[in-house]
Motif scaffolding. Structure first.
Motif, mmCIF file in Angstrom:
data_model
loop_
_atom_site.group_PDB
_atom_site.id
_atom_site.type_symbol
_atom_site.label_atom_id
_atom_site.label_comp_id
_atom_site.label_asym_id
_atom_site.label_seq_id
_atom_site.Cartn_x
_atom_site.Cartn_y
_atom_site.Cartn_z
ATOM 1 N N ARG A 153 -10.946 -11.991 3.101
ATOM 2 C CA ARG A 153 -9.913 -11.478 2.218
ATOM 3 C C ARG A 153 -8.625 -11.362 3.032
ATOM 4 N NH1 ARG A 153 -13.326 -7.002 1.496
ATOM 5 N NH2 ARG A 153 -14.773 -8.698 1.913
ATOM 6 N N LEU A 154 -7.483 -11.265 2.328
ATOM 7 C CA LEU A 154 -6.207 -11.116 3.007
ATOM 8 C C LEU A 154 -5.857 -9.645 3.174
ATOM 9 C CD1 LEU A 154 -3.873 -13.816 1.387
ATOM 10 C CD2 LEU A 154 -5.223 -13.969 3.475
ATOM 11 N N LEU A 155 -5.351 -9.281 4.342
ATOM 12 C CA LEU A 155 -4.757 -7.972 4.586
ATOM 13 C C LEU A 155 -3.244 -8.166 4.554
ATOM 14 C CD1 LEU A 155 -6.927 -6.678 7.583
ATOM 15 C CD2 LEU A 155 -7.370 -6.439 5.127
ATOM 16 N N VAL A 156 -2.596 -7.539 3.567
ATOM 17 C CA VAL A 156 -1.166 -7.759 3.334
ATOM 18 C C VAL A 156 -0.421 -6.445 3.524
ATOM 19 C CG1 VAL A 156 0.575 -8.606 1.720
ATOM 20 C CG2 VAL A 156 -1.738 -9.571 1.662
ATOM 21 N N PRO A 157 0.270 -6.249 4.667
ATOM 22 C CA PRO A 157 1.026 -5.005 4.883
ATOM 23 C C PRO A 157 2.387 -5.074 4.208
ATOM 24 C CG PRO A 157 1.199 -6.400 6.813
ATOM 25 C CD PRO A 157 0.321 -7.143 5.831
ATOM 26 N N VAL A 158 2.727 -4.059 3.430
ATOM 27 C CA VAL A 158 4.042 -4.011 2.791
ATOM 28 C C VAL A 158 4.879 -2.931 3.450
ATOM 29 C CG1 VAL A 158 3.217 -4.951 0.606
ATOM 30 C CG2 VAL A 158 3.231 -2.472 0.949
ATOM 31 N N ARG A 159 6.182 -2.988 3.233
ATOM 32 C CA ARG A 159 7.113 -2.199 4.044
ATOM 33 C C ARG A 159 7.053 -0.707 3.767
ATOM 34 N NH1 ARG A 159 12.588 -4.638 1.226
ATOM 35 N NH2 ARG A 159 12.221 -3.793 -0.874
ATOM 36 N N ASP A 160 6.696 -0.293 2.526
ATOM 37 C CA ASP A 160 6.659 1.138 2.234
ATOM 38 C C ASP A 160 5.811 1.400 0.997
ATOM 39 O OD1 ASP A 160 8.342 0.564 -0.025
ATOM 40 O OD2 ASP A 160 10.103 0.767 1.262
ATOM 41 N N CYS A 186 -6.849 -9.796 -2.249
ATOM 42 C CA CYS A 186 -5.751 -9.366 -1.382
ATOM 43 C C CYS A 186 -5.740 -7.842 -1.288
ATOM 44 C CB CYS A 186 -4.410 -9.855 -1.929
ATOM 45 S SG CYS A 186 -4.259 -11.656 -1.972
ATOM 46 N N PHE A 187 -5.891 -7.327 -0.086
ATOM 47 C CA PHE A 187 -5.845 -5.902 0.189
ATOM 48 C C PHE A 187 -4.444 -5.593 0.699
ATOM 49 C CE2 PHE A 187 -6.854 -2.126 2.880
ATOM 50 C CZ PHE A 187 -7.485 -1.341 1.925
ATOM 51 N N THR A 188 -3.603 -5.045 -0.179
ATOM 52 C CA THR A 188 -2.232 -4.714 0.187
ATOM 53 C C THR A 188 -2.180 -3.244 0.591
ATOM 54 O OG1 THR A 188 -1.638 -4.155 -2.093
ATOM 55 C CG2 THR A 188 -1.322 -6.433 -1.408
ATOM 56 N N TYR A 189 -1.394 -2.943 1.624
ATOM 57 C CA TYR A 189 -1.419 -1.567 2.120
ATOM 58 C C TYR A 189 -0.086 -1.201 2.762
ATOM 59 C CZ TYR A 189 -2.025 -3.611 6.779
ATOM 60 O OH TYR A 189 -1.848 -4.324 7.945
ATOM 61 N N ALA A 190 0.148 0.124 2.832
ATOM 62 C CA ALA A 190 1.302 0.682 3.535
ATOM 63 C C ALA A 190 0.799 1.832 4.390
ATOM 64 C CB ALA A 190 2.364 1.173 2.554
ATOM 65 N N THR A 197 -3.324 7.415 8.087
ATOM 66 C CA THR A 197 -3.639 7.276 6.671
ATOM 67 C C THR A 197 -2.895 6.067 6.115
ATOM 68 O OG1 THR A 197 -3.850 9.676 6.463
ATOM 69 C CG2 THR A 197 -3.661 8.432 4.425
ATOM 70 N N ALA A 198 -3.528 5.377 5.210
ATOM 71 C CA ALA A 198 -2.891 4.255 4.536
ATOM 72 C C ALA A 198 -3.064 4.407 3.037
ATOM 73 C CB ALA A 198 -3.494 2.930 4.989
ATOM 74 N N ALA A 199 -2.055 4.004 2.290
ATOM 75 C CA ALA A 199 -2.186 3.821 0.845
ATOM 76 C C ALA A 199 -2.443 2.340 0.616
ATOM 77 C CB ALA A 199 -0.916 4.263 0.124
ATOM 78 N N ALA A 200 -3.320 2.017 -0.304
ATOM 79 C CA ALA A 200 -3.711 0.620 -0.464
ATOM 80 C C ALA A 200 -4.008 0.287 -1.918
ATOM 81 C CB ALA A 200 -4.924 0.300 0.402
ATOM 82 N N ARG A 201 -3.896 -1.000 -2.226
ATOM 83 C CA ARG A 201 -4.329 -1.532 -3.512
ATOM 84 C C ARG A 201 -5.071 -2.844 -3.250
ATOM 85 N NH1 ARG A 201 0.767 -1.707 -7.465
ATOM 86 N NH2 ARG A 201 -0.881 -1.997 -9.032
ATOM 87 N N MET A 202 -6.201 -3.031 -3.911
ATOM 88 C CA MET A 202 -7.006 -4.241 -3.737
ATOM 89 C C MET A 202 -7.002 -5.031 -5.031
ATOM 90 S SD MET A 202 -8.868 -6.218 -1.929
ATOM 91 C CE MET A 202 -10.228 -7.398 -1.943
ATOM 92 N N PHE A 203 -6.517 -6.272 -4.960
ATOM 93 C CA PHE A 203 -6.460 -7.157 -6.117
ATOM 94 C C PHE A 203 -7.469 -8.288 -5.918
ATOM 95 C CE2 PHE A 203 -2.110 -5.473 -5.433
ATOM 96 C CZ PHE A 203 -2.015 -4.679 -6.560
ATOM 97 N N ALA A 204 -8.462 -8.375 -6.811
ATOM 98 C CA ALA A 204 -9.517 -9.374 -6.668
ATOM 99 C C ALA A 204 -9.858 -10.020 -8.007
ATOM 100 C CB ALA A 204 -10.756 -8.744 -6.048
ATOM 101 N N PRO A 205 -8.872 -10.605 -8.706
ATOM 102 C CA PRO A 205 -9.166 -11.220 -10.001
ATOM 103 C C PRO A 205 -10.093 -12.422 -9.889
ATOM 104 C CG PRO A 205 -6.946 -11.779 -9.287
ATOM 105 C CD PRO A 205 -7.440 -10.721 -8.348
#
Length: 277
Positions: A153-160, A186-190, A197-205
Motif C-alpha cells: 500500500r502507499l504511505l502518503v504524508p500530507v502537509r497538515d 492509500c494510507f494518507t497521514y499527517a 501521534t498521527a491523524a490518518a485516512r485510509m482509502f481502499a476502493p
C-alpha cells in the motif's frame, strides 16, 4: 463489535463469525454482505491452539485484515471467560502472535505484524494516484513510500491536518489506478508536531472499502517507516474522524535480523451477539 475504539467511543464496526465446515465461500460472501460492516472475520476454532481466521468484504476475500485480527482475538478471549490470553492466530499463509487482556473499557489486543518491506517506487506517484486522491504535489509533505506487510500500500504524508481532512478522492479512478499498480490502497497521514501521534485516512476502493475507519496494518507500516526514517518507531494513529467513528491504533516498530517488524494494538468494545437467520 467496535474494533480500535478511542477513549471508549467509536471504533470500526466489525463482524466476527465462528465458522464451521458447513459454510461455503458463497456463504462467506453472502454473510459479509449482510452484516453491513466493512469487514467480516470468520474464525475456525477446530484447532484450538491456533485458530484460523479468514476475512471478507462485500467485494471478496482479503488475505489479511489487522483490525479483523484484533476483533477476532477479542471474541476468542470473551468466549473463554479468561482475563488474559497469549496465543496465535493463523491467516492465509501466516501466523500472528497475539495477546488479549480484559480492561474496564473493553478488550485490549496486540498482535505481531511481522516484517514490513519499504521502498521508494517510481510508480508510487505515477499514473495519477495523487490526483485521484484530490491532492496536488505541493500538498505532499515528504516522499511517498510503498509499504508491505504482505500486501503493498502507499504511505502518503500530507502537509497538515486540514489538508488531510479536505481530501475528497475520485474513488473510481483511485480504484483503477491501485489495481493497475497492485496497491491495496492509500494510507494518507499527517504527523502532529509535538507528540508521537498521527491523524490518518485510509482509502481502499480497490477492495471495496472507499474509506476505512481503522486500518491496523497500515498503522504498523507507518511505524516501520518512521523507525526507518527517524529512528523512533512508536506511534498512535487516529482515524475515523471524517466518518464520525473515532478510532485509535497503537504501533511500535523494531529492527530485527529479518527486517523491521511492528507490534500493533487496539481496544475492542464487544456488543451483544447477533444471530443471522
Amino acid at each position: 463489535m467496535n474494533a480500535c475504539t478511542r477513549d471508549g467511543e467509536g471504533g470500526s464496526p466489525t463482524a466476527v463469525v465462528i465458522d464451521d465446515a458447513t459454510l461455503t465461500d458463497d456463504d462467506h460472501h453472502a454473510i459479509a454482505r449482510r452484516t453491513g460492516t466493512s469487514h467480516t472475520a470468520f474464525v475456525d476454532t477446530s484447532a484450538a491452539d491456533t485458530p484460523t481466521v479468514r476475512f471478507f468484504t462485500s467485494a471478496g476475500e482479503l488475505t489479511n485484515c489487522g483490525h479483523g485480527i484484533i476483533a477476532a482475538q477479542a471474541v476468542l478471549l470473551h468466549r473463554s471467560d479468561a482475563t488474559e490470553h497469549h496465543g496465535s492466530l493463523r491467516t492465509a499463509g501466516r501466523t500472528f502472535a497475539t495477546t488479549a487482556i480484559r480492561r474496564q473499557d473493553g478488550i485490549e489486543v496486540w498482535f505481531d505484524q511481522g516484517v514490513t518491506t519499504l521502498s521508494n517506487h517510481a510508480d508510487a506517484t505515477d499514473g495519477g494516484i495523487i490526483a485521484a486522491l484530490d491532492l496536488q504535489p505541493a500538498d505532499i509533505a515528504a516522499g511517498v513510500r510503498v509499504a508491505s506487510p504482505g500486501t503493498p500500500r502507499l504511505l502518503v504524508p500530507v502537509r497538515d491536518h486540514l489538508t488531510l481532512l479536505s481530501i475528497q478522492p475520485d474513488f473510481d479512478r483511485l480504484a483503477t489506478k491501485c489495481r493497475r499498480l497492485g496497491y491495496l490502497g492509500c494510507f494518507t497521514y499527517a504527523l502532529w508536531p509535538t507528540t508521537r501521534t498521527a491523524a490518518a485516512r485510509m482509502f481502499a476502493p480497490a477492495i471495496g472499502v472507499n474509506e476505512d475507519i481503522a486500518n491496523a496494518n497500515s498503522a504498523g507500516c507507518l511505524a516501520a517507516h518512521l523507525l526507518d526514517t527517524s529512528g523512533n518507531g512508536d506511534i498512535e494513529v487516529h482515524q475515523g474522524d471524517t466518518l464520525k467513528r473515532p478510532s485509535s491504533i497503537s504501533a511500535s516498530a523494531t529492527r530485527t535480523g529479518s527486517g523491521i517488524v511492528a507490534r500493533i494494538g487496539g481496544v475492542v468494545d464487544l456488543g451483544p451477539p447477533t444471530v443471522l437467520g
